[in-house]
Design a protein around this motif. Structure first.
Motif, PDB file in Angstrom:
ATOM      1  N   ALA A 108       0.861  -1.346   0.023  1.00  0.00           N
ATOM      2  CA  ALA A 108       0.042  -0.139   0.136  1.00  0.00           C
ATOM      3  C   ALA A 108       0.841   1.262   0.007  1.00  0.00           C
ATOM      4  CB  ALA A 108      -1.003  -0.033   1.289  1.00  0.00           C
ATOM      5  N   ALA A 109       2.092   1.276   0.668  1.00  0.00           N
ATOM      6  CA  ALA A 109       2.653   2.367   0.829  1.00  0.00           C
ATOM      7  C   ALA A 109       3.615   2.672  -0.537  1.00  0.00           C
ATOM      8  CB  ALA A 109       3.770   2.248   1.956  1.00  0.00           C
ATOM      9  N   LEU A 110       4.041   1.540  -1.218  1.00  0.00           N
ATOM     10  CA  LEU A 110       4.465   1.952  -2.618  1.00  0.00           C
ATOM     11  C   LEU A 110       3.443   2.371  -3.679  1.00  0.00           C
ATOM     12  CD1 LEU A 110       6.843  -1.236  -2.883  1.00  0.00           C
ATOM     13  CD2 LEU A 110       7.553   1.276  -2.677  1.00  0.00           C
ATOM     14  N   ILE A 111       2.006   1.835  -3.420  1.00  0.00           N
ATOM     15  CA  ILE A 111       1.050   2.244  -4.216  1.00  0.00           C
ATOM     16  C   ILE A 111       0.767   3.833  -4.043  1.00  0.00           C
ATOM     17  CG2 ILE A 111      -1.308   1.874  -4.822  1.00  0.00           C
ATOM     18  CD1 ILE A 111      -0.928  -0.966  -4.249  1.00  0.00           C
ATOM     19  N   ARG A 112       0.570   4.121  -3.086  1.00  0.00           N
ATOM     20  CA  ARG A 112       0.205   5.522  -2.424  1.00  0.00           C
ATOM     21  C   ARG A 112       1.473   6.539  -3.201  1.00  0.00           C
ATOM     22  NH1 ARG A 112      -0.070   3.364   3.001  1.00  0.00           N
ATOM     23  NH2 ARG A 112      -2.426   3.234   3.462  1.00  0.00           N
ATOM     24  N   GLN A 113       2.666   6.046  -3.344  1.00  0.00           N
ATOM     25  CA  GLN A 113       3.502   6.963  -3.811  1.00  0.00           C
ATOM     26  C   GLN A 113       3.532   7.120  -5.358  1.00  0.00           C
ATOM     27  OE1 GLN A 113       5.568   8.886  -2.013  1.00  0.00           O
ATOM     28  NE2 GLN A 113       4.609   8.100  -0.522  1.00  0.00           N
ATOM     29  N   GLY A 114       2.556   6.276  -5.931  1.00  0.00           N
ATOM     30  CA  GLY A 114       2.461   6.347  -7.320  1.00  0.00           C
ATOM     31  C   GLY A 114       3.429   5.405  -8.310  1.00  0.00           C
ATOM     32  N   LEU A 115       3.744   4.409  -7.663  1.00  0.00           N
ATOM     33  CA  LEU A 115       5.098   3.491  -8.302  1.00  0.00           C
ATOM     34  C   LEU A 115       4.341   2.085  -8.881  1.00  0.00           C
ATOM     35  CD1 LEU A 115       7.615   3.756  -5.412  1.00  0.00           C
ATOM     36  CD2 LEU A 115       7.724   4.881  -7.593  1.00  0.00           C
ATOM     37  N   GLY A 116       3.269   2.266  -8.669  1.00  0.00           N
ATOM     38  CA  GLY A 116       2.539   0.820  -9.283  1.00  0.00           C
ATOM     39  C   GLY A 116       1.336   0.744  -8.637  1.00  0.00           C
ATOM     40  N   ILE A 117       0.681  -0.348  -9.317  1.00  0.00           N
ATOM     41  CA  ILE A 117      -0.612  -0.724  -8.613  1.00  0.00           C
ATOM     42  C   ILE A 117      -0.641  -2.389  -8.098  1.00  0.00           C
ATOM     43  CG2 ILE A 117      -1.993   0.605 -10.569  1.00  0.00           C
ATOM     44  CD1 ILE A 117      -2.607  -2.149 -11.790  1.00  0.00           C
ATOM     45  N   GLY A 118      -1.455  -2.698  -7.343  1.00  0.00           N
ATOM     46  CA  GLY A 118      -1.510  -4.101  -6.685  1.00  0.00           C
ATOM     47  C   GLY A 118      -2.772  -4.616  -6.655  1.00  0.00           C
TER      48      GLY A 118
END
Length: 296
Positions: free
Chosen positions: A230-240
């Protein structure tokens, strides 16, 4: 040879230090050292190599340790069985759980169990389904909560299916899909993904779905916990993708339903052998009324 000597050996093996082992066992170091030396004389072999800088197990110590653990576990089990015959549940309860378990409110269940059985020492280990199932088979865990693809059954354990659900797509708040209610796997083909480690049961759910749809994807980030995803998705780095029942814990991330969604089944598993009194009581609380009945 007695159980206390085995406890001393185990403490030294786990701390690699006689002083810390003595502190853990609440004895003076000289007494602990004396008892280990006495045991070594009885066995006719050194269990530890000692230098001014380190302590480590000898080959004889490596051979002794598993049997010592089994003896200590058996002694604890015997005490728990006697207490259970007198109406008191005590001993240990070792539980494993995937980070995304949703079928039960595990913290609440553990609190209730602790209040009913305060003399039971509860431990919890989080991890991947395949590793948790192996630890149940090996006897390191009494029971575990797993999440597996629908066509996978845990092997070498007893168990029951708890719930079935589907994965949804999590996207950054400013993502083009954020305002949509539904999408499909082909629309996600060009997106960088955040997912669990390749080869894990958690990863297999999404890999199998994309393969079945004939869609290739780019998993740019491999993680071990849903909150890191979730933290990486919040930064706009990908989806999951995460279970639909879990994403209520992440209200700031848009969740989009999938028409061809990967499915997941949550299982409760326990040993094929007779459970300890504490494990039997916890399984009964969860509705596994006959934990020694046939299972997976």
């Amino acid at each position: 040879m007695d159980l206390q000597q085995m406890r001393y050996v185990l403490a030294v093996a786990e701390t690699n230090n006689f002083t810390r082992a003595a502190e853990r066992c609440r004895v003076v170091q000289s007494a602990l050292s004396h008892q280990i030396a006495r045991l070594e004389r009885e066995l006719g072999a050194k269990l530890f190599e000692r230098t001014s800088r380190r302590v480590r197990l000898t080959p004889a110590g490596e051979a002794f340790l598993p049997a010592a653990r089994q003896a200590l576990d058996a002694a604890e089990r015997a005490r728990a069985e006697v207490a259970a015959a007198a109406g008191e549940i005590r001993g240990t309860l070792a539980i494993g759980a995937i980070p995304t378990v949703t079928a039960v409110d595990l913290p609440t269940e553990l609190r209730r169990f602790h209040l009913r059985h305060p003399r039971v020492r509860i431990t919890l280990r989080s991890g991947a389904s395949e590793l948790l199932a192996e630890r149940v088979r090996d006897g390191d865990l009494d029971l575990a909560f797993l999440g597996l693809p629908p066509d996978v059954r845990p092997k070498g354990v007893r168990g029951r299916e708890l719930t079935r659900g589907e994965l949804v797509v999590l996207v950054p708040p400013d993502h083009p899909l954020a305002g949509e209610a539904e999408t499909d796997l082909p629309r996600l083909a060009d997106e960088p993904f955040v997912d669990f480690a390749s080869g894990s049961a958690a990863r297999a759910q999404s890999d199998q779905a994309f393969e079945a749809a004939g869609v290739r994807r780019d998993v740019a980030f491999e993680i071990t916990t849903p909150h890191f995803m979730a933290a990486l998705i919040r930064q706009g780095l990908g989806i999951g993708m995460l279970p639909a029942a879990f994403v209520s814990d992440l209200p700031d991330l848009p969740a989009v339903r999938l028409r061809d969604a990967p499915a997941r089944v949550e299982h409760l598993v326990w040993s094929r052998f007779r459970p300890s009194p504490a494990a039997a009581a916890f399984l009964a609380d969860l509705g596994a009324a006959r934990p020694d009945a046939a299972g997976a």
